[in-house]
Write an enzyme that holds these catalytic residues in place. Structure first.
Site, PDB file in Angstrom:
ATOM      1  N   GLU A 202       0.810  -1.218   0.000  1.00  0.00           N
ATOM      2  CA  GLU A 202       0.000   0.000   0.000  1.00  0.00           C
ATOM      3  C   GLU A 202       0.845   1.272   0.000  1.00  0.00           C
ATOM      4  O   GLU A 202       0.379   2.320  -0.449  1.00  0.00           O
ATOM      5  CB  GLU A 202      -0.933   0.005   1.221  1.00  0.00           C
ATOM      6  CG  GLU A 202      -1.969  -1.110   1.238  1.00  0.00           C
ATOM      7  CD  GLU A 202      -2.989  -0.972   0.129  1.00  0.00           C
ATOM      8  OE1 GLU A 202      -3.513   0.151  -0.075  1.00  0.00           O
ATOM      9  OE2 GLU A 202      -3.261  -1.982  -0.552  1.00  0.00           O
ATOM     10  N   GLU A 211      -1.629   9.615  -0.302  1.00  0.00           N
ATOM     11  CA  GLU A 211      -1.907   9.253  -1.688  1.00  0.00           C
ATOM     12  C   GLU A 211      -1.206  10.200  -2.653  1.00  0.00           C
ATOM     13  O   GLU A 211      -1.209  11.429  -2.466  1.00  0.00           O
ATOM     14  CB  GLU A 211      -3.413   9.293  -1.911  1.00  0.00           C
ATOM     15  CG  GLU A 211      -3.879   8.802  -3.249  1.00  0.00           C
ATOM     16  CD  GLU A 211      -5.385   8.730  -3.336  1.00  0.00           C
ATOM     17  OE1 GLU A 211      -5.893   8.566  -4.465  1.00  0.00           O
ATOM     18  OE2 GLU A 211      -6.054   8.831  -2.287  1.00  0.00           O
ATOM     19  N   ASN A 249     -14.812   6.377   6.593  1.00  0.00           N
ATOM     20  CA  ASN A 249     -13.779   5.581   7.265  1.00  0.00           C
ATOM     21  C   ASN A 249     -13.037   6.409   8.311  1.00  0.00           C
ATOM     22  O   ASN A 249     -12.686   5.890   9.380  1.00  0.00           O
ATOM     23  CB  ASN A 249     -12.798   5.024   6.239  1.00  0.00           C
ATOM     24  CG  ASN A 249     -13.339   3.802   5.525  1.00  0.00           C
ATOM     25  OD1 ASN A 249     -14.089   3.022   6.103  1.00  0.00           O
ATOM     26  ND2 ASN A 249     -12.978   3.632   4.268  1.00  0.00           N
TER      27      ASN A 249
END
Length: 349
Positions: A202, A211, A249
């Site tokens: 990841e 990101e 989330n």
């Protein structure tokens, strides 16, 4: 928390007016017969439960919050034969008080030792200044029993960003003590390797904190949620070892961890322990695109492939992206080899 049995019974008498409670004649530790904790069950202050092999007492009424996550509501209970390790006698941490290196304090039901002088920084936020402390003989060489030593961790991630500290990971594990601590030595090492292999994938080897594709940032705000996006339209992009994303989330992880992640999602890219905790929150509590949590998959011998399905199965599994799946599997095989265990069956999804 340190209480004699007499003080405990006195507390119960105060909490329930009109009920006479007689303390036992002796203050010797009692054999615990407290029931197992049940998620969602109401617990009044003073309730004692057994959770993951240890005992906890409710400091405040609560609707079944986790004893190891919601530490404002629960304290470890140490008056049990065969229960928790020897009790510490260290003072509560005080914000703004000067602590020289070597000071030991109690904070949110756990103990911490100052690794560096500091003017009262939070033990769970300022993790460069504080390390978890184990009562009764000090810290073991491998804190918390995590089956990956710091030297092996460093070898696994030779190019890692300094933000992703080993101390931050060990700090975070205290929120989910069953992680990499369930079953025999092989199972524990496989789970640790599986978690770190997925984290490796990841984050590009623990290199990226957030990101890369900023064009995606506005897509993670879902205004249809009743709480909206108080931190802004573009605030809920992927961050941390599991690239936590989407406002729902951040809300769920923040509620579980007792952190204001919905209003301050930047904590996940600013504090190493918080960042690791969000990854462990997903690993231990979320089924994602699969049918089980990644923790459940590893401790019930469903195989590494099911952890891939949970994390990104809708895109990678069932032939969706075999190259990405292979990259995760290769990392897992590498890490289990470093830990001296076989990877087990069912590696693919």
């Amino acid at each position: 928390m340190k209480r004699t049995v007499v003080l405990l019974f006195a507390l119960l008498a105060l909490l329930v007016p009109g009920i006479a409670v007689t303390a036992p004649a002796t203050a010797a530790p009692l054999a615990c017969t407290a029931p197992d904790w049940v998620q969602g069950q109401f617990y009044a202050a003073g309730s004692i439960v057994r959770f993951q092999g240890a005992y906890y007492i409710a400091e405040h009424d609560n609707p079944g919050y986790s004893p190891t996550v919601s530490t404002w509501y629960w304290d470890p209970y140490t008056n049990c034969d065969g229960g928790n390790p020897p009790a510490c006698n260290y003072p509560d941490w005080v914000s703004g008080q000067w602590y020289p290196a070597g000071s030991i304090v109690r904070f949110q039901g756990a103990y911490y030792v100052a690794e560096h002088d500091n003017p009262g920084y939070s033990p769970t936020v300022s993790t460069w200044y504080w390390d978890p402390y184990t009562c009764g003989g000090g810290n073991p060489p491998n804190p918390g029993g995590f089956p990956v030593s710091e030297s092996v961790f460093n070898a696994m991630f030779p190019n890692r960003n300094g933000f992703y500290t080993y101390a931050g990971l060990i700090n975070a594990i205290s929120a989910y003590p069953a992680f990499a601590a369930t079953g025999d030595d092989t199972m524990r090492k496989r789970e640790a390797a599986a978690f770190l292999a997925n984290v490796n994938h990841e984050t590009g080897g623990l290199v990226y904190i957030k990101e890369i594709n900023e064009a995606n940032y506005p897509n993670y705000c879902h205004w249809e949620q009743p709480y909206g996006c108080p931190a802004g339209q573009s605030a809920y992009y992927g961050r941390g070892p599991m690239q936590l994303s989407h406002n729902y989330n951040y809300k769920a992880a923040g509620d579980a961890l007792g952190l204001p992640l919905l209003t301050n999602p930047w904590l996940v890219e600013q504090d190493s322990a918080v960042s690791w905790k969000t990854a462990l929150w997903f690993w231990n509590t979320q089924t994602g695109a699969g049918t089980m949590t990644a923790h459940h998959a590893m401790v019930n011998n469903h195989g590494f492939g099911q952890t891939i399905r949970t994390i990104n199965g809708s895109i990678e599994c069932n032939g969706g992206n075999p190259a990405q799946v292979q990259a995760r599997v290769t990392a897992y095989q590498n890490f289990t080899s470093r830990l001296g265990v076989t990877p087990g069956d069912n590696l693919y999804c």
